[in-house]
Design an enzyme around this catalytic site. Structure first.
Site, PDB file in Angstrom:
ATOM      1  N   SER A 107      42.840  32.713  38.116  1.00 54.68           N
ATOM      2  CA  SER A 107      43.938  33.825  39.139  1.00 54.68           C
ATOM      3  C   SER A 107      44.997  33.857  38.029  1.00 54.68           C
ATOM      4  O   SER A 107      44.509  34.069  36.638  1.00 54.68           O
ATOM      5  CB  SER A 107      44.658  33.850  40.403  1.00 54.68           C
ATOM      6  OG  SER A 107      45.247  34.181  40.764  1.00 54.68           O
ATOM      7  N   HIS A 132      40.833  38.461  39.528  1.00 56.65           N
ATOM      8  CA  HIS A 132      40.802  39.564  41.184  1.00 56.65           C
ATOM      9  C   HIS A 132      42.609  40.041  40.646  1.00 56.65           C
ATOM     10  O   HIS A 132      43.332  39.243  40.149  1.00 56.65           O
ATOM     11  CB  HIS A 132      40.722  38.491  42.411  1.00 56.65           C
ATOM     12  CG  HIS A 132      41.361  37.046  42.086  1.00 56.65           C
ATOM     13  ND1 HIS A 132      41.714  36.606  43.169  1.00 56.65           N
ATOM     14  CD2 HIS A 132      42.957  36.732  42.086  1.00 56.65           C
ATOM     15  CE1 HIS A 132      42.934  35.969  43.706  1.00 56.65           C
ATOM     16  NE2 HIS A 132      43.502  35.876  42.145  1.00 56.65           N
TER      17      HIS A 132
END
Length: 203
Positions: A107, A132
């Site tokens: 992330s 993501h």
């Protein structure tokens, strides 16, 4: 006052003793490595941690603006705003910031890994990288929820564009690949452009 888990954690940090002209001096291991221009970004990316990383970056710039800084990342990600504070400081200061993934960079951790100086972004062989789209949740009036939804979409587009710039991937590929959790090995992250190389040995 420290809470119990934090005080236990601090008690487990190794100390390094050095001989100086003025006698013995002891450092915790992270402070000693900071003298070598090494910063550790470990754990959840949140405001307190981000402030410490930013302060260390600014301090090392003031010490030697022409020497590289080495940022070791082992993080599951976290707050976008906290991560952007670190990212913007990395781009703002004069020294190149070399990033190294140890363990995982997921992330926001992956975003900071990719944000290192060009040619100086690395993974260790068994590390993992995950990208993501940003996560968000909000409760309240419908109009406020709509405002926050627009904000998250704006952040998503901005992060995707920045990832495209750092990786060299087309925007549509980034949008597709960040739609869900996308895990990569070190070699796959290098092929994707998130890092420049996989390091198995120093030097």
């Amino acid at each position: 006052m420290q809470n119990a888990p934090e005080s236990v954690l601090n008690a487990l940090v190794p100390m390094v003793v050095e001989q100086t002209a003025k006698g013995e001096r002891s450092y915790d291991i992270y402070s000693r490595l900071l003298k070598e221009r090494v910063i550790f970004l470990v754990g959840q990316v949140e405001e307190h941690m981000a402030n410490l990383i930013v302060a260390q970056l600014l301090f090392l710039e003031s010490e030697s603006p022409d020497k590289d800084i080495y940022l070791y990342i082992n993080s599951p990600g976290g707050s976008v705003t906290a991560g952007m504070a670190i990212y913007d400081t990395m781009q703002f200061i004069k020294p190149n910031v070399s990033t190294v993934c140890i363990g995982q960079a997921a992330s926001m951790g992956a975003f900071l890994l990719a944000g290192g100086a060009e040619g100086k972004r690395h993974c260790l062989p068994n590390s993992r990288v995950m990208i993501h789209q940003p996560l968000g949740g909000f409760q309240g009036q419908a109009s406020d929820i709509a405002i926050h939804a627009q904000e998250i979409l704006g952040i998503k587009n901005k992060l995707n564009q920045m990832l495209a710039d750092h990786t060299g991937q087309p925007m549509e590929i980034i949008e597709r690949d960040t739609d869900r959790d996308n895990f990569m090995s070190a070699a796959e992250a290098a092929e994707y452009g998130l890092v420049d190389s996989v390091l198995s040995k120093r030097g």
